[in-house]
Structures are given as C-alpha cells and as structure tokens.
Design an enzyme around this catalytic site. Sequence first.
Site, PDB file in Angstrom:
ATOM      1  N   THR A 134      48.037  44.367  37.932  1.00 43.94           N
ATOM      2  CA  THR A 134      46.920  43.782  37.183  1.00 43.94           C
ATOM      3  C   THR A 134      46.780  44.500  35.833  1.00 43.94           C
ATOM      4  OG1 THR A 134      45.770  43.284  39.236  1.00 43.94           O
ATOM      5  CG2 THR A 134      44.377  43.601  37.303  1.00 43.94           C
ATOM      6  N   ARG A 149      43.164  31.975  47.366  1.00 46.07           N
ATOM      7  CA  ARG A 149      42.674  33.356  47.530  1.00 46.07           C
ATOM      8  C   ARG A 149      42.213  33.880  46.158  1.00 46.07           C
ATOM      9  NH1 ARG A 149      44.002  38.522  45.013  1.00 46.07           N
ATOM     10  NH2 ARG A 149      43.501  40.166  46.473  1.00 46.07           N
ATOM     11  N   ASP A 200      39.455  40.661  43.550  1.00 43.40           N
ATOM     12  CA  ASP A 200      38.342  41.361  42.907  1.00 43.40           C
ATOM     13  C   ASP A 200      38.219  41.062  41.419  1.00 43.40           C
ATOM     14  OD1 ASP A 200      40.931  42.740  42.751  1.00 43.40           O
ATOM     15  OD2 ASP A 200      39.855  44.149  41.460  1.00 43.40           O
TER      16      ASP A 200
HETATM   17  N1  GLY Z   1      43.370  43.546  42.006  1.00 44.87           N
HETATM   18  C1  GLY Z   1      44.042  42.321  41.923  1.00 44.87           C
HETATM   19  C2  GLY Z   1      43.937  41.502  43.117  1.00 44.87           C
HETATM   20  O1  GLY Z   1      43.964  42.005  44.227  1.00 44.87           O
HETATM   21  O2  GLY Z   1      43.826  40.306  42.988  1.00 44.87           O
END
Ligand code: GLY
Length: 313
Positions: free
Chosen positions: A169, A197, A200
């Site tokens: 990320t 899905r 966070d």
């Molecule tokens: N931190 C990125 C995700 O799990 O989508």
Amino acid sequence: MCTRNPVIIVHGGCGNYTEDRKEVCLLEVRKAALQGYRLLQQGGSALDAVEEAAVILENHPLFNAGCGSVLNECGEPELDAIIMDGKSLGTGAVAAVRNIANPTKLARLVMEQTKHVMLSDRGAARFAKTMGFPEVPMESLVTERASERWRRNLQPGSTPVDSQIELGTIGAVALDSDGNVACATSTGGLTNKMVGRVGDTPCIGGGGYADNQSGAVSTTGTGEAIMKMTLARLIVFHMEQGMSPAEAADTGLQSMWTRLQSHGGVIVVNNAGDWGAKFTSENMPWAAATGDVLFYGVAVGDVRTSGTADIPQ
Ligand code: GLY
C-alpha cells in the site's frame, strides 16, 4: 499567520522485499517525497502535497496501488483510497473501484464535491462519470507481476493469502507552512481477496487520519487487523495524550502485534513538525523531506539503504 517548516513523509507499503524491489521502491518514494516537498516549499497545501505524492506512486507499477494493484479472486483490480484534511476533518474515500488509475484523486472529489465521506463500487463509478473523471481500461491496471501472483495463489497448496506479507500500500502525510496537516493512502488491497472485500485503507481512522489539533497518520499492513485496531486513530489518540509521533507509532504498532500478531507500518507527523516512520515488518520504503534534508530508509538498521541527503535548492 502561522508559519511552519513544511514536512512530508511518504511510504511504499510494509512487507518483505526482494533486494532489487527495495532499491527501486526506495528511489520512487524519495522522488514522491521530493515532489511533494517542492509543492509545500512553494506554499502549496498539505492536502495538495499528499495527493501529489500518492498519485506519483499510484502511477508506478511496482507498488500495490493504482496501476500496480494486486488482483481479486476473479483476477480483477479493485482499488481503495482515502484523503483527509486536518483543518476541517474533511474526508473523501473510495472503495472497491474499478477502471480508475488514481483513486486518491477520486477520493478528493468525493470530499470536495459530495456531502458524503465514502463511495464504493457502482456508486463511485457513477460519480466518476458525472464528474468527467477519466476511466481507464481494466487491462491498464493489470501488471504481469500481479497476474502471476494471482495465478500462483489459485494453485492448490499455495501460501494462504493472509500469510503473504508483501503488501505495498502507499501513503503520504504532510504539514504545510500554514500549520495544516493531511494524509492520503491508496491500495489494491490483498492479493486474491474476495470480490467486494474492502480493507482499512478507505476507512477513516484505519488507513489514515488527520487532525490539525494533533497530527496525521497513514498506515500499511493487513487491513483486517488495522481496522480492528483503528490504528491511525489510535496513533493520533496517543499523540493527543502527549506522545511524540515516533512514540505513538511504536506504541500503536506494538498494540497491533500484541493483540492480533499482525505486522504493519505507519508514517506520522504532528502539528509541530515532528515526525516518524515506523514498521514491524522486514521492510517499508519511506522518505521524509523537511528543513531541506531528505531522510529515507527501507530496513531498520540497514545503513546501506538508509540515510540523509541535502535537497538541492
Ligand atoms: N492495508 C491494505 C489492505 O489490507 O487493504
């Protein structure tokens, strides 16, 4: 009028990087930090600087964001992003968007042009169309590397998705000379994730948080763990209680490890210009620019890949 020394910190995602990937990713986060810093030096806002830095990394195929995003279980990229303005607490986020190369820019439009905080999937696509936001063909967001990983993960007996630690990320936090803080975070999420899905990254207090009264945070790691901890907000809370950005970052990451045995990484700045870049994973490429010096690193204690450099005038 408040005049602060501007600061920007950028990360390219926590994980376990190969040697050559370490090098390229570090170079790119350095470039993104420098670009954001130039903007801040010219009087640009923290919000503009974090958007600029995030877009640079979304446009690089080695990061798990924008055109380098990992693929869902059907082999398609679904992207998440957030941007937050610490002055107003204004926030824009997009979740599970397709055919969008720069979700951070779309998130900013959500913040500035709607009364909502987050749009997802079809609604986000509809909004993008209304705004004349560029749509790109899905194939332009699928790299050979992401396809290979997706195919490999479909094989029986492959490593389970949640034990893969190359997350990648991207994110940025900044303080501008007017004393405003901001954050931006953008991701393709977890490889072979279920369709729909959402992690966070687009969740306020998870993937990022920014409040002029304390500071700004951008996180990276396994989204399910970060959401359970509301990691970005937790770190801001620790700063509100008097911790420095580095202490707050370490304490938040340690809590996530103790409670959920999940590694992660964060970048943090407070409203006085103190900052931190911390991770409990093997690697996290990061760079920080302030006071005409660029700081950078990718592995704790590795002097070969970390250091400082003067920023040319
Ligand atoms: N931190 C990125 C995700 O799990 O989508």
